[in-house]
Design a protein around this motif. Structure first.
Motif, mmCIF file in Angstrom:
data_model
loop_
_atom_site.group_PDB
_atom_site.id
_atom_site.type_symbol
_atom_site.label_atom_id
_atom_site.label_comp_id
_atom_site.label_asym_id
_atom_site.label_seq_id
_atom_site.Cartn_x
_atom_site.Cartn_y
_atom_site.Cartn_z
ATOM 1 N N VAL A 95 9.584 23.249 15.988
ATOM 2 C CA VAL A 95 9.098 21.905 16.260
ATOM 3 C C VAL A 95 8.488 21.923 17.644
ATOM 4 C CG1 VAL A 95 9.726 19.497 16.555
ATOM 5 C CG2 VAL A 95 10.811 20.852 14.789
ATOM 6 N N ASP A 96 7.228 21.551 17.719
ATOM 7 C CA ASP A 96 6.513 21.589 18.992
ATOM 8 C C ASP A 96 6.723 22.917 19.719
ATOM 9 O OD1 ASP A 96 5.223 19.137 18.862
ATOM 10 O OD2 ASP A 96 6.989 18.062 19.558
ATOM 11 N N LYS A 106 9.057 7.178 9.100
ATOM 12 C CA LYS A 106 7.851 6.968 9.911
ATOM 13 C C LYS A 106 6.626 6.688 9.048
ATOM 14 C CE LYS A 106 8.846 9.026 14.309
ATOM 15 N NZ LYS A 106 8.131 9.418 15.539
ATOM 16 N N GLY A 107 6.834 6.532 7.750
ATOM 17 C CA GLY A 107 5.738 6.145 6.857
ATOM 18 C C GLY A 107 5.017 7.295 6.175
ATOM 19 N N TYR A 108 5.548 8.512 6.297
ATOM 20 C CA TYR A 108 4.871 9.643 5.657
ATOM 21 C C TYR A 108 5.385 9.856 4.238
ATOM 22 C CZ TYR A 108 3.041 10.664 10.248
ATOM 23 O OH TYR A 108 2.383 10.563 11.434
ATOM 24 N N ASP A 109 4.485 10.326 3.402
ATOM 25 C CA ASP A 109 4.816 10.718 2.046
ATOM 26 C C ASP A 109 5.531 12.074 2.136
ATOM 27 O OD1 ASP A 109 4.602 11.853 -0.558
ATOM 28 O OD2 ASP A 109 2.831 10.630 -0.968
ATOM 29 N N PRO A 110 6.672 12.256 1.444
ATOM 30 C CA PRO A 110 7.338 13.562 1.500
ATOM 31 C C PRO A 110 6.392 14.706 1.127
ATOM 32 C CG PRO A 110 8.587 12.022 0.123
ATOM 33 C CD PRO A 110 7.382 11.297 0.581
ATOM 34 N N LEU A 111 5.447 14.403 0.237
ATOM 35 C CA LEU A 111 4.521 15.464 -0.185
ATOM 36 C C LEU A 111 3.511 15.823 0.907
ATOM 37 C CD1 LEU A 111 3.971 14.730 -3.967
ATOM 38 C CD2 LEU A 111 5.582 16.287 -2.871
ATOM 39 N N ALA A 112 3.417 14.986 1.934
ATOM 40 C CA ALA A 112 2.581 15.367 3.084
ATOM 41 C C ALA A 112 3.243 16.553 3.785
ATOM 42 C CB ALA A 112 2.415 14.197 4.043
ATOM 43 N N PHE A 113 4.581 16.557 3.800
ATOM 44 C CA PHE A 113 5.291 17.708 4.377
ATOM 45 C C PHE A 113 5.085 18.943 3.500
ATOM 46 C CE2 PHE A 113 9.103 20.376 5.016
ATOM 47 C CZ PHE A 113 8.855 20.736 6.323
ATOM 48 N N ARG A 114 5.113 18.734 2.198
ATOM 49 C CA ARG A 114 4.845 19.858 1.287
ATOM 50 C C ARG A 114 3.438 20.413 1.548
ATOM 51 N NH1 ARG A 114 6.922 21.724 -4.046
ATOM 52 N NH2 ARG A 114 5.287 23.050 -4.837
ATOM 53 N N TYR A 115 2.485 19.498 1.706
ATOM 54 C CA TYR A 115 1.106 19.916 1.984
ATOM 55 C C TYR A 115 1.061 20.734 3.276
ATOM 56 C CZ TYR A 115 -3.947 19.802 2.539
ATOM 57 O OH TYR A 115 -5.259 20.179 2.679
ATOM 58 N N GLU A 120 1.444 15.430 14.887
ATOM 59 C CA GLU A 120 -0.023 15.491 14.683
ATOM 60 C C GLU A 120 -0.339 16.310 13.432
ATOM 61 O OE1 GLU A 120 1.310 16.338 17.855
ATOM 62 O OE2 GLU A 120 0.999 14.251 18.421
ATOM 63 N N SER A 121 0.377 17.435 13.289
ATOM 64 C CA SER A 121 0.074 18.280 12.128
ATOM 65 C C SER A 121 0.471 17.560 10.834
ATOM 66 C CB SER A 121 0.759 19.646 12.244
ATOM 67 O OG SER A 121 2.164 19.511 12.270
ATOM 68 N N LEU A 122 1.549 16.787 10.891
ATOM 69 C CA LEU A 122 1.968 16.042 9.700
ATOM 70 C C LEU A 122 0.954 14.940 9.378
ATOM 71 C CD1 LEU A 122 4.199 15.715 7.550
ATOM 72 C CD2 LEU A 122 5.232 13.989 9.018
ATOM 73 N N GLU A 123 0.449 14.298 10.428
ATOM 74 C CA GLU A 123 -0.575 13.263 10.262
ATOM 75 C C GLU A 123 -1.813 13.860 9.576
ATOM 76 O OE1 GLU A 123 -0.317 10.022 11.091
ATOM 77 O OE2 GLU A 123 -2.390 9.573 10.494
ATOM 78 N N GLY A 124 -2.204 15.041 10.047
ATOM 79 C CA GLY A 124 -3.355 15.732 9.456
ATOM 80 C C GLY A 124 -3.105 16.050 7.990
#
Ligand SMILES: [Zn+2]
Length: 468
Positions: free
Chosen positions: A287-288, A308-317, A333-337
């Motif tokens: 992490v960082d 924080k509003g992220y889709d779990p599949l964004a982490f998978r991505y 930032e990477s999760l946002e991307g």
């Protein structure tokens, strides 16, 4: 000249990096078309952090890749609900059982702790689209097979008493000890700084059975009332369901030594057979740029991301963008991307209808990437190439759905929602008002439409609707 069409029936070799041989090797299972896969499972004393989840995602990518290549996979993953000591990473055998510590701290029974965190673990794996292993054995329900292994080791002269509490494995008796980690017996003997249990011949001799009549979870055994050593559990549970020799065994890189080294030593000593053909290890998640730990405050679980509003599949991505033998450096930032990219992928493909024919050229490239030691970053890049290509939309969608068997992003589950009649009527009314230059009233209707969940985009031709 005979020509072979590259299509559905196209077969390609799978190559995997084998920690045991330190090179990429062609994968050949013991039985053609059938794979025995074992994954070291979680110790269920606390929530699994996202670094753990990355490790289980890689197991999932592996299984999906094997299945994509038409192998039938039998996947077994254990649940450690006893015997994982807090100091076990040093092989010291001096720590306390993590499960017992958690039970005392939370004022619950070890079983309540195990049930709670097992449930939490599978809730997360499900949210990440990780396929459920076919068998999920619990250590506490496999004490019998563990005792059988210790009996075999004792009979063959591999085990001895260190003091009157620890019945341990004598690593000096196993001639190829260190073959997985590359550690040498002499170095282990001299270089060890860890506090050793009195009576051990080598500080890295490890507990098979811990005699402890006061331990919260205890069983009767030929070595007295007590509980099994952690390493023993995986040997017993994998062999119980997959036989003495496994095709693939996975884990995090921190499992290589001593955990997997010890699994090999005790399994091969007990059975006289090769334990595992291919060892696959996942790099640590950062992490960082720093290693994730509770004490550093950079310890995140999946729910933190969802909160924080992220889709779990964004982490998978995000995990698809990094090769499993490289560090996954998690940042917000990477999760946002990753979330933005995932949204775009869904948006673009939702409108298309899948046809019967796909795009063989890109399917071949994709297969080549995943079969090359699970090169998912490349597979993902090929997915974007497909999206941006000039092939027919129906073919692109058909291929995309095929790719999603590996990616697991649920790309087939979305479609462009149709606005209800009520919204369409409001939009027409607004158009009329706009033509009459009644801007304020028109804007009032726009707000009404937003409240109904739709956004109006005015284009030169006509207004378009998008879900908010
Ligand atoms: Zn294990």
């Amino acid at each position: 000249m005979a020509l072979v069409r590259l299509g559905e029936d196209f077969k390609m070799k799978i190559r995997l990096y084998n920690t045991l041989t330190r090179k990429k090797e062609e994968f050949k299972p013991l039985k053609p078309d059938f794979v025995r896969q074992y994954d070291c499972g979680p110790t269920v004393y606390w929530y699994a952090h996202i670094g753990n989840m990355w490790r289980y995602l890689v197991s999932d990518f592996l299984r999906r890749t094997l299945e994509y290549n038409d192998y039938k996979v039998k996947q077994v993953m254990n649940i450690t609900d006893v015997g994982h000591l807090t100091e076990d990473d040093l092989a010291a055998d001096t720590g306390e059982d993590k499960m017992a510590v958690a039970a005392k701290k939370e004022k619950k029974t070890p079983k309540q702790i195990a049930d709670f965190y097992t449930k939490a673990f599978f809730k997360d794996t499900q949210r990440l689209n990780i396929l459920r292993p076919h068998l999920i054995p619990k250590a506490t329900e496999h004490i019998g097979p563990m005792i059988e292994i210790v009996k075999a080791l004792e009979k063959k002269g591999y085990a001895y008493w260190a003091g009157d509490k620890y019945f341990v494995y004598d690593i000096s008796k196993f001639k190829s000890y260190g073959k997985l980690s590359g550690k040498k017996l002499a170095e282990l003997q001299s270089g060890a700084r860890l506090e050793s249990v009195p009576g051990k011949k080598n500080p890295f001799d490890f507990a098979l059975w811990i005699k402890d009549s006061k331990h919260l979870m205890r069983w009767d055994s030929p070595w007295g009332v007590g509980y099994p050593g952690w390493h023993l559990e995986c040997s017993a549970m994998s062999m119980e369901y997959l036989g003495p020799t496994l095709d693939i065994h996975t884990g995090g890189e921190d499992n290589i030594f001593p955990h997997h080294e010890n699994e090999i030593a005790q399994s091969e000593a007990a059975t006289g057979k090769k334990f595992v053909h291919y060892w696959l290890h996942v790099r640590h998640n950062l992490v960082d740029g720093a290693k994730m730990s509770k004490s550093k405050g950079n310890f995140f679980i999946l729910q933190d991301l969802i909160d924080k509003g992220y889709d779990p599949l964004a982490f998978r991505y995000l995990c698809l963008t990094v090769h499993y033998r490289k560090n996954l450096n998690f940042t917000w930032e990477s999760l946002e991307g990753a979330q933005k990219a995932l949204n775009k992928l869904r948006q673009q493909t939702a409108a298309w209808q899948a046809g019967k024919k796909g795009v063989p050229e890109l399917e071949k490239r994709f297969l080549k990437a995943i079969n090359n030691d699970l090169d998912l970053p490349k597979a993902l890049a090929i997915t974007w190439d497909l999206l941006k290509s000039n092939y027919q939309q129906s073919a692109k969608k058909a291929t995309l759905l095929k790719f999603d068997k590996i990616l697991g992003l649920g790309l087939g589950e979305y479609q462009i929602a149709e606005a209800p009649q009520k919204v369409n009527l409001l939009v027409k009314k607004r158009e009329k008002l706009r033509k009459q230059a009644k801007w304020q009233e028109a804007d009032g209707i726009r707000k009404q439409v937003v409240k109904l969940g739709w956004q109006i985009e005015d284009t030169a031709k006509e207004p378009k609707l998008k879900p908010v």
